[in-house]
Write a protein that holds these residues in place. Structure first.
Motif, PDB file in Angstrom:
ATOM      1  N   ASP A  30       0.770  -1.223  -0.093  1.00 35.12           N
ATOM      2  CA  ASP A  30      -0.039  -0.131  -0.024  1.00 35.12           C
ATOM      3  C   ASP A  30       0.741   1.347  -0.151  1.00 35.12           C
ATOM      4  O   ASP A  30       0.582   2.083  -0.833  1.00 35.12           O
ATOM      5  CB  ASP A  30      -1.002  -0.080   1.066  1.00 35.12           C
ATOM      6  N   HIS A  31       1.833   1.238   0.786  1.00 32.55           N
ATOM      7  CA  HIS A  31       2.744   2.321   0.837  1.00 32.55           C
ATOM      8  C   HIS A  31       3.460   2.551  -0.523  1.00 32.55           C
ATOM      9  O   HIS A  31       3.381   3.754  -0.755  1.00 32.55           O
ATOM     10  CB  HIS A  31       3.783   2.349   2.044  1.00 32.55           C
ATOM     11  N   ALA A  32       3.776   1.587  -1.282  1.00 30.69           N
ATOM     12  CA  ALA A  32       4.417   1.887  -2.358  1.00 30.69           C
ATOM     13  C   ALA A  32       3.500   2.217  -3.487  1.00 30.69           C
ATOM     14  O   ALA A  32       3.813   3.059  -4.231  1.00 30.69           O
ATOM     15  CB  ALA A  32       5.270   0.479  -2.848  1.00 30.69           C
ATOM     16  N   ARG A  33       2.112   1.942  -3.440  1.00 29.56           N
ATOM     17  CA  ARG A  33       1.366   2.595  -4.312  1.00 29.56           C
ATOM     18  C   ARG A  33       1.169   3.789  -3.968  1.00 29.56           C
ATOM     19  O   ARG A  33       0.919   4.423  -5.127  1.00 29.56           O
ATOM     20  CB  ARG A  33      -0.006   1.429  -4.428  1.00 29.56           C
ATOM     21  N   TRP A  34       0.761   4.195  -2.896  1.00 31.42           N
ATOM     22  CA  TRP A  34       0.653   5.689  -2.767  1.00 31.42           C
ATOM     23  C   TRP A  34       1.768   6.542  -2.804  1.00 31.42           C
ATOM     24  O   TRP A  34       1.581   7.676  -3.586  1.00 31.42           O
ATOM     25  CB  TRP A  34       0.164   5.781  -1.186  1.00 31.42           C
ATOM     26  N   GLU A  35       2.958   6.020  -2.756  1.00 31.26           N
ATOM     27  CA  GLU A  35       4.163   6.880  -3.182  1.00 31.26           C
ATOM     28  C   GLU A  35       4.256   6.781  -4.419  1.00 31.26           C
ATOM     29  O   GLU A  35       4.760   8.056  -5.289  1.00 31.26           O
ATOM     30  CB  GLU A  35       5.591   6.175  -2.750  1.00 31.26           C
ATOM     31  N   CYS A  36       3.772   5.683  -5.424  1.00 30.13           N
ATOM     32  CA  CYS A  36       3.828   5.856  -6.837  1.00 30.13           C
ATOM     33  C   CYS A  36       2.788   6.868  -7.401  1.00 30.13           C
ATOM     34  O   CYS A  36       3.278   7.376  -8.218  1.00 30.13           O
ATOM     35  CB  CYS A  36       3.473   4.383  -7.324  1.00 30.13           C
ATOM     36  N   LEU A  37       1.565   6.902  -6.705  1.00 27.09           N
ATOM     37  CA  LEU A  37       0.671   7.823  -7.036  1.00 27.09           C
ATOM     38  C   LEU A  37       1.245   9.438  -6.830  1.00 27.09           C
ATOM     39  O   LEU A  37       1.125  10.224  -7.697  1.00 27.09           O
ATOM     40  CB  LEU A  37      -0.665   7.769  -6.387  1.00 27.09           C
ATOM     41  N   ARG A  38       1.833   9.559  -5.757  1.00 26.40           N
ATOM     42  CA  ARG A  38       2.457  10.886  -5.332  1.00 26.40           C
ATOM     43  C   ARG A  38       3.498  11.282  -6.422  1.00 26.40           C
ATOM     44  O   ARG A  38       3.643  12.549  -6.890  1.00 26.40           O
ATOM     45  CB  ARG A  38       2.996  10.803  -3.889  1.00 26.40           C
ATOM     46  N   ALA A  39       4.400  10.345  -6.879  1.00 19.42           N
ATOM     47  CA  ALA A  39       5.366  10.543  -7.796  1.00 19.42           C
ATOM     48  C   ALA A  39       4.634  10.793  -9.035  1.00 19.42           C
ATOM     49  O   ALA A  39       5.357  11.649  -9.769  1.00 19.42           O
ATOM     50  CB  ALA A  39       6.284   9.349  -7.893  1.00 19.42           C
ATOM     51  N   ALA A  40       3.426  10.434  -9.542  1.00 20.82           N
ATOM     52  CA  ALA A  40       2.770  10.813 -10.660  1.00 20.82           C
ATOM     53  C   ALA A  40       2.091  12.162 -10.473  1.00 20.82           C
ATOM     54  O   ALA A  40       1.650  12.492 -11.443  1.00 20.82           O
ATOM     55  CB  ALA A  40       1.747   9.455 -10.855  1.00 20.82           C
ATOM     56  N   GLY A  41       2.289  12.569  -9.349  1.00 26.12           N
ATOM     57  CA  GLY A  41       1.605  13.954  -9.070  1.00 26.12           C
ATOM     58  C   GLY A  41       0.176  13.917  -8.775  1.00 26.12           C
ATOM     59  O   GLY A  41      -0.551  14.975  -8.932  1.00 26.12           O
ATOM     60  N   ILE A  42      -0.140  12.666  -8.031  1.00 25.79           N
ATOM     61  CA  ILE A  42      -1.624  12.701  -7.732  1.00 25.79           C
ATOM     62  C   ILE A  42      -1.749  12.613  -6.207  1.00 25.79           C
ATOM     63  O   ILE A  42      -0.964  11.831  -5.434  1.00 25.79           O
ATOM     64  CB  ILE A  42      -2.195  11.564  -8.132  1.00 25.79           C
ATOM     65  N   SER A  43      -2.654  13.574  -5.566  1.00 27.57           N
ATOM     66  CA  SER A  43      -2.527  13.903  -4.053  1.00 27.57           C
ATOM     67  C   SER A  43      -4.140  13.115  -3.819  1.00 27.57           C
ATOM     68  O   SER A  43      -5.052  13.013  -4.782  1.00 27.57           O
ATOM     69  CB  SER A  43      -2.404  14.980  -3.631  1.00 27.57           C
ATOM     70  N   VAL A  44      -4.127  12.884  -2.541  1.00 33.57           N
ATOM     71  CA  VAL A  44      -5.531  12.404  -1.984  1.00 33.57           C
ATOM     72  C   VAL A  44      -6.542  13.464  -2.297  1.00 33.57           C
ATOM     73  O   VAL A  44      -7.660  13.304  -2.453  1.00 33.57           O
ATOM     74  CB  VAL A  44      -5.446  12.140  -0.510  1.00 33.57           C
ATOM     75  N   ASP A  45      -6.058  14.565  -2.061  1.00 35.24           N
ATOM     76  CA  ASP A  45      -7.063  15.688  -2.324  1.00 35.24           C
ATOM     77  C   ASP A  45      -7.466  15.999  -3.729  1.00 35.24           C
ATOM     78  O   ASP A  45      -8.683  16.486  -4.048  1.00 35.24           O
ATOM     79  CB  ASP A  45      -6.390  17.132  -1.717  1.00 35.24           C
ATOM     80  N   ASP A  46      -6.570  15.691  -4.431  1.00 40.22           N
ATOM     81  CA  ASP A  46      -6.891  15.732  -6.032  1.00 40.22           C
ATOM     82  C   ASP A  46      -8.055  14.568  -6.189  1.00 40.22           C
ATOM     83  O   ASP A  46      -8.962  15.199  -7.182  1.00 40.22           O
ATOM     84  CB  ASP A  46      -5.606  15.448  -6.858  1.00 40.22           C
ATOM     85  N   MET A  47      -7.902  13.683  -5.680  1.00 36.83           N
ATOM     86  CA  MET A  47      -8.636  12.520  -6.211  1.00 36.83           C
ATOM     87  C   MET A  47     -10.133  13.080  -5.383  1.00 36.83           C
ATOM     88  O   MET A  47     -11.230  12.769  -6.142  1.00 36.83           O
ATOM     89  CB  MET A  47      -8.299  10.943  -5.558  1.00 36.83           C
ATOM     90  N   ARG A  48     -10.145  13.183  -4.311  1.00 31.91           N
ATOM     91  CA  ARG A  48     -11.423  13.577  -3.825  1.00 31.91           C
ATOM     92  C   ARG A  48     -12.192  14.691  -4.134  1.00 31.91           C
ATOM     93  O   ARG A  48     -13.321  14.649  -4.361  1.00 31.91           O
ATOM     94  CB  ARG A  48     -11.270  14.095  -2.021  1.00 31.91           C
ATOM     95  N   SER A  49     -11.407  15.817  -4.640  1.00 29.11           N
ATOM     96  CA  SER A  49     -12.103  16.901  -5.276  1.00 29.11           C
ATOM     97  C   SER A  49     -12.553  16.540  -6.681  1.00 29.11           C
ATOM     98  O   SER A  49     -13.594  17.023  -7.118  1.00 29.11           O
ATOM     99  CB  SER A  49     -11.035  17.980  -5.587  1.00 29.11           C
ATOM    100  N   SER A  50     -12.077  15.346  -7.214  1.00 31.52           N
ATOM    101  CA  SER A  50     -12.514  14.921  -8.683  1.00 31.52           C
ATOM    102  C   SER A  50     -13.484  13.817  -8.528  1.00 31.52           C
ATOM    103  O   SER A  50     -14.247  13.434  -9.513  1.00 31.52           O
ATOM    104  CB  SER A  50     -11.472  14.369  -9.506  1.00 31.52           C
ATOM    105  N   GLY A  51     -13.862  13.532  -7.050  1.00 29.23           N
ATOM    106  CA  GLY A  51     -14.985  12.650  -6.817  1.00 29.23           C
ATOM    107  C   GLY A  51     -14.531  11.196  -6.926  1.00 29.23           C
ATOM    108  O   GLY A  51     -15.492  10.335  -7.236  1.00 29.23           O
ATOM    109  N   VAL A  52     -13.410  10.846  -6.853  1.00 29.01           N
ATOM    110  CA  VAL A  52     -12.864   9.373  -7.143  1.00 29.01           C
ATOM    111  C   VAL A  52     -11.986   9.023  -6.043  1.00 29.01           C
ATOM    112  O   VAL A  52     -11.141   9.747  -5.303  1.00 29.01           O
ATOM    113  CB  VAL A  52     -12.282   9.106  -8.408  1.00 29.01           C
TER     114      VAL A  52
END
Length: 138
Positions: A30-52
């Motif tokens: 899980d940690h590696a997947r979240w870090e991968c998303l972060r490296a791609a420039g995606i934050s939890v806030d970005d996801m939530r604000s886009s509704g996914v």
């Protein structure tokens, strides 16, 4: 592209045999997947604000060798895209010398937080959220 992150094994993550507890592999993945998303420039806030939000539908782990206290483990993360509402994530847990201690394959999806259903084309949605989509293999 295969993303990776290095994690130091901590003493409290060990079982009675002195190797990493099986549940901890899930946490490392899980940690590696979240870090991968972060490296791609995606934050939890970005996801939530886009509704996914990402969801894990299945994890399969194959243990090949021990990880013990004091070891450093490199955890890889590679998204595998297909058609449909799900995608796969392939991960390896490697010793510092490159030996593979475990492999994990996950099936995931991207949940529409309002409809509570998986989005139809998760790759397109991830691509729209990512500043660096190639980190996700897009």
């Amino acid at each position: 592209m295969t993303f990776s992150v290095r994690i130091a094994v901590r003493g409290y993550e060990l079982d009675t045999q002195g190797h990493v507890n099986s549940a901890v592999y899930h946490q490392y993945g899980d940690h590696a997947r979240w870090e991968c998303l972060r490296a791609a420039g995606i934050s939890v806030d970005d996801m939530r604000s886009s509704g996914v939000g990402p969801v894990t539908l299945e994890n399969t782990i194959r243990y090949l060798g021990e990880l013990r206290g004091g070891d450093e483990v490199e955890v890889t993360c590679a998204f595998v895209w297909g058609e449909g509402k799900t995608f796969r994530i392939s991960q390896e847990f490697r010793h510092a010398d490159g030996r593979v201690a475990a492999e994990m394959t996950s099936v995931g999806g991207l949940l529409d937080l309002e409809a509570r259903r998986l989005v139809d084309d998760p790759a397109a949605r991830w691509r729209s959220l990512a500043a660096t989509p190639d980190v996700l293999g897009l």
